[in-house]
Design an enzyme around this catalytic site. Structure first.
Site, mmCIF file in Angstrom:
data_model
loop_
_atom_site.group_PDB
_atom_site.id
_atom_site.type_symbol
_atom_site.label_atom_id
_atom_site.label_comp_id
_atom_site.label_asym_id
_atom_site.label_seq_id
_atom_site.Cartn_x
_atom_site.Cartn_y
_atom_site.Cartn_z
ATOM 1 N N ASP A 1 0.976 -1.258 0.120
ATOM 2 C CA ASP A 1 -0.091 0.010 -0.162
ATOM 3 C C ASP A 1 0.753 1.237 0.051
ATOM 4 O O ASP A 1 2.009 1.227 0.108
ATOM 5 C CB ASP A 1 -0.835 -0.123 1.220
ATOM 6 C CG ASP A 1 -2.106 0.918 0.916
ATOM 7 O OD1 ASP A 1 -1.789 1.710 0.105
ATOM 8 O OD2 ASP A 1 -3.201 0.767 1.888
HETATM 9 C C1 NOJ Z 1 -3.886 4.095 0.219
HETATM 10 C C2 NOJ Z 1 -5.050 3.158 0.221
HETATM 11 O O1 NOJ Z 1 -4.916 2.547 1.200
HETATM 12 C C3 NOJ Z 1 -4.995 2.124 -0.910
HETATM 13 O O2 NOJ Z 1 -6.425 1.624 -0.639
HETATM 14 C C4 NOJ Z 1 -4.865 2.939 -2.357
HETATM 15 O O3 NOJ Z 1 -5.404 2.000 -3.378
HETATM 16 C C5 NOJ Z 1 -3.660 3.683 -2.385
HETATM 17 N N1 NOJ Z 1 -3.634 4.579 -1.403
HETATM 18 C C6 NOJ Z 1 -3.152 4.356 -3.787
HETATM 19 O O4 NOJ Z 1 -4.160 5.361 -3.948
#
Ligand code: NOJ
Length: 761
Positions: A300
């Site tokens: 993530d």
């Molecule tokens: C953080 C989020 O937790 C995740 O779900 C998302 O896909 C990413 N950022 C990318 O934007």
């Protein structure tokens, strides 16, 4: 003759060495010329050509870092990233969208890097790209797998037409705590429903063949346990036992892997004290070994780097070492791999096999997407125009939006409103909102592009007065900033009360702002935000004939409304077609059929709250206090999981269980529509394994059917229960099916069980 023979033999004897060499050369030539056929072979051939830096490059993902349509960056971080792109040190970018931009970046790597390996373009296509569908929690309320798959199919088509080939969806986190803002992004509290919906969405995104120009790779996220953040506070600690991990959190992910999801995203949280990004148990043992996942794991955003704050890694170098070794294949925005993996491989701290495995997985997805045949597959500006906001897409968005609405209360059948209804007062600023209904994750959408409730209603009647009552938010809202809620200004109340006084019926549109839920948006209070409750009560004083439309990204505590207001429609954030969908239901052109995918609490103090809980040793109720309860609130939710009313009524009869074949038990039941209008019912089957080697939930959803019945029509439906539904994972994480008594329940919600029978297996 003899002469010829001996000359030939002599020739062979003298030249045997050269002859064998020639044969070997021809053989090797054919081998070398043999074109790799399968994707695995192609990956292998490419991998052999790659330098260590190029391999590590594939494992590196950057956020879009400069306006691609402008000049190349000359200094700072952007210049460095630009240089990395040209060197082939970047495997993917996120948040770059639009054919022009995507093409430019793709051209850069294709033309300038040594091997011309195409980029993956990732984007959060969560519930639509331009045409916005209901937030996933709302869509889950439709329990309509076909409609949900179609919604993802269209989202993929639109996103793909804008150059995107990879979405970070679906979110498969099971969620039991409405304080957590990201409940809006998932399918609610049930692993069975969550798995079905997750698979439908993956099928929609990925289609039947990934290398088509309208299919994109999906991501099962967040692996694992992110939805169990303590006290519903985003990014907080997660502490879960094996039984919950295997029986509640894993099932949607396992189903995703079984259905060919191309990528998995790990999560920000710890599991057993180990951050998911460095969690070898999750990523290697479970995902890649037990489940044979062949795609790749992306971290993530910055979840690698965050391990320093977690207190798990001392520096970025250790982040790289721990994450790569634990099976996190691509680094999103931590810069750990690009900065440190090379030296880690050279020093032997990370084995080259780890790198090769990660790169194989990433390349495989690129091949599957057809990017090596045509890196510009997704870069057709004509398609981009044609396939954006099309009429057909909006019709589909309207369809699923209608199906997502849940009728929570309808005393005296106040709904549906008569189409010639006179004198409606519409109250509440959310009625005019065109931005909020788009929800939080709608990064590709045009701001304020939703059909408002006012616009929807005005297609039916002009016989209404609108008064906003009070502002909801005080600032210009957006994806990154906190929404400032109006807690004081009631200057519009008088107008609203006046409008209500003169009205025959009041439609009040209250709830949360679209940016009050989503990432980083946890709440401790689930009442109607700001002054809205006061507004509701002020209006109620002068006119009790209220239809309350609730717009929200999570379950709210609606006790007062439930006790006083005659009709309540749960309308979530329904996306582009929000106002139209609501108007269709208000005026009876669509009979509401949605059922809650998540319990609505009576009090925040009850959270986490979920229907499939254990019985405890003291389920009560008892006369004295010594049972598992609260002294100031009941244990029950206000509205339970699976609950939702209709404008018609259904009757359940004739439960027949056939267990002749214990490996495939059939359960049939007859449903009759005994109301005056056609309607859909979502028939739910729950199971309770009464005594087992570990305690089992009091009931668990194990099947559902959504059926349409005309007035007075009956249908018999059949469920099948196999070992998959009857078994569970024990405290060692082993799947077991144990003989014994099972209670089989069929009903209209997790509370409203109509028929049940206990069987011995
Ligand atoms: C953080 C989020 O937790 C995740 O779900 C998302 O896909 C990413 N950022 C990318 O934007």
């Amino acid at each position: 003759m003899k002469n010829i023979f001996s000359t030939t033999v002599n020739f062979f004897l003298k030249n045997w060495f050269y002859l064998i060499a020639i044969v070997l050369i021809i053989f090797a030539g054919t081998l070398l010329n043999k074109k790799p056929k399968t994707i695995d072979e192609k990956v292998e051939v490419l991998l052999q050509k790659m330098t260590l830096e190029e391999k590590i490059g594939q494992m590196n993902q950057y956020n879009g870092f400069w306006d691609v349509t402008g000049p190349a960056p000359k200094n700072g971080d952007a210049a460095k990233k630009y240089d990395h792109l040209k060197k082939g040190w970047v495997g993917s970018v996120l948040n770059v969208k639009g054919v022009e931009e995507v093409r430019k970046l793709q051209e850069l790597v294709i033309n300038e890097t040594r091997l011309g390996i195409p980029l993956l373009f990732g984007f959060d296509v969560i519930h639509g790209y331009k045409t916005i569908f209901p937030i996933p929690l709302a869509e889950a309320a439709s329990w309509d797998l076909e409609a949900i798959e179609k919604s993802a199919r269209i989202s993929a088509t639109e996103a793909a037409a804008a150059g995107i080939n990879w979405t970070f969806a679906p979110m498969l986190d099971v969620t039991r705590d409405a304080r957590w803002g990201r409940v809006m992004e998932g399918a609610g509290e049930d692993p069975f429903l969550g798995a079905k919906i997750g698979v439908a969405r993956i099928k929609g995104f990925q289609g039947d063949s990934l290398n088509k120009s309208n299919t994109i790779a999906a991501t099962a996220k967040h692996f694992a346990g992110y939805g169990f953040a303590e006290s519903g506070r985003d990014y907080n600690t997660v502490d879960i036992g094996t039984v919950t991990l295997y029986n509640t959190i894993f099932p949607p992910f396992k189903a995703a892997v079984e259905n060919n999801v191309q990528t998995v995203m790990n999560s920000f949280n710890v599991v057993n004290g180990v951050p998911a990004t460095a969690n070898a148990f999750l990523q290697r043992d479970i995902l890649k070994s037990k489940w044979n996942f062949e795609g790749f794991v992306v971290s993530d955003w910055g979840s690698g780097l965050e391990m320093i704050d977690h207190g798990y890694a001392k520096d970025l170098e250790q982040v790289a070492e721990l994450s790569a070794n634990a099976g996190s294949d691509m680094d999103m925005e931590s810069y750990a791999y690009v900065k440190h993996l090379k030296e880690l491989v050279e020093s032997g701290k990370v084995n080259i096999k780890v790198i090769d495995d990660a790169v194989r997985r990433i390349l495989k997805v690129k091949f599957e997407l057809g990017l090596f045949d045509n890196p510009y597959l997704y870069c057709d500006s004509l398609r981009e125009k044609e396939l954006t906001n099309s009429k057909a897409f909006h019709e589909a968005a309207l369809d699923v939006a209608k199906k997502s609405i849940v009728l929570l209360k309808n005393d005296g059948n106040i709904l549906p409103l008569n189409k010639s209804q006179k004198n409606i007062a519409i109250i509440g600023v959310l009625a005019e909102e065109k931005n909020s209904p788009l929800g939080s994750w709608r990064l590709g959408a045009d701001d304020s592009s939703a059909v408002s409730v006012l616009e929807g209603i005005s297609k039916y009647t002009s016989n209404y007065t609108y008064a906003k009552g009070a502002a909801l938010s005080l600032n210009a809202t957006n994806f990154v900033d906190e929404v400032m809620i109006n807690e004081t200004d009631k200057s519009g109340f008088a107008n609203a009360v006046q409008a209500a006084k003169n009205a025959e019926v009041v439609v009040m549109v209250l709830g949360e702002h679209g940016f009050q839920s989503g990432e980083g948006r946890s709440r401790t209070n689930l009442n109607l935000p700001g002054v809205q409750q006061e507004l509701l009560e002020a209006v109620y004083k002068v006119n009790k004939n209220i239809v309350l439309i609730v717009m929200n990204g999570r379950p709210l505590t609606l006790n007062w409304a439930d006790a006083n207001v005659p009709a309540i429609l749960e309308a979530w954030q329904l996306g582009s077609q929000s106002g139209n969908a609501i108007a269709h239901v208000l005026f009876g052109d669509y009979n509401p059929s949605g059922k809650l995918p998540m319990s609505f609490p009576k009090s925040v103090g009850q959270l986490p709250l979920y229907y499939n809980h254990f019985n405890t040793g003291r389920p009560g109720p008892k006369k004295e206090v010594f049972w598992s309860h609260y002294t100031d609130e009941s244990n029950e939710p206000l509205y339970p999981f699976g609950f939702g009313l209709s404008y018609t009524k259904f009757d359940y009869s004739n439960l027949i269980i056939d267990k002749k074949n214990p490996k495939s038990i059939t359960v049939s039941v007859t449903i009759r529509n005994y109301g005056k209008v056609a309607g859909e019912e979502i028939v739910q089957l729950y199971l309770h394994d009464k005594i087992a080697s570990i305690v089992r939930p009091i009931k668990e959803l194990k099947g559902f059917h959504k059926i349409m019945l005309k007035a007075a029509e009956s249908k018999t439906i059949t469920f099948t229960l196999t070992e998959k539904e009857l078994g569970f994972y024990n405290e060692n994480g082993t799947f077991v099916v144990e003989p014994g008594e099972f209670n089989i329940m069929v009903g209209a919600s997790s509370k409203d069980i109509k028929l049940q029978q206990t069987i011995l297996l």
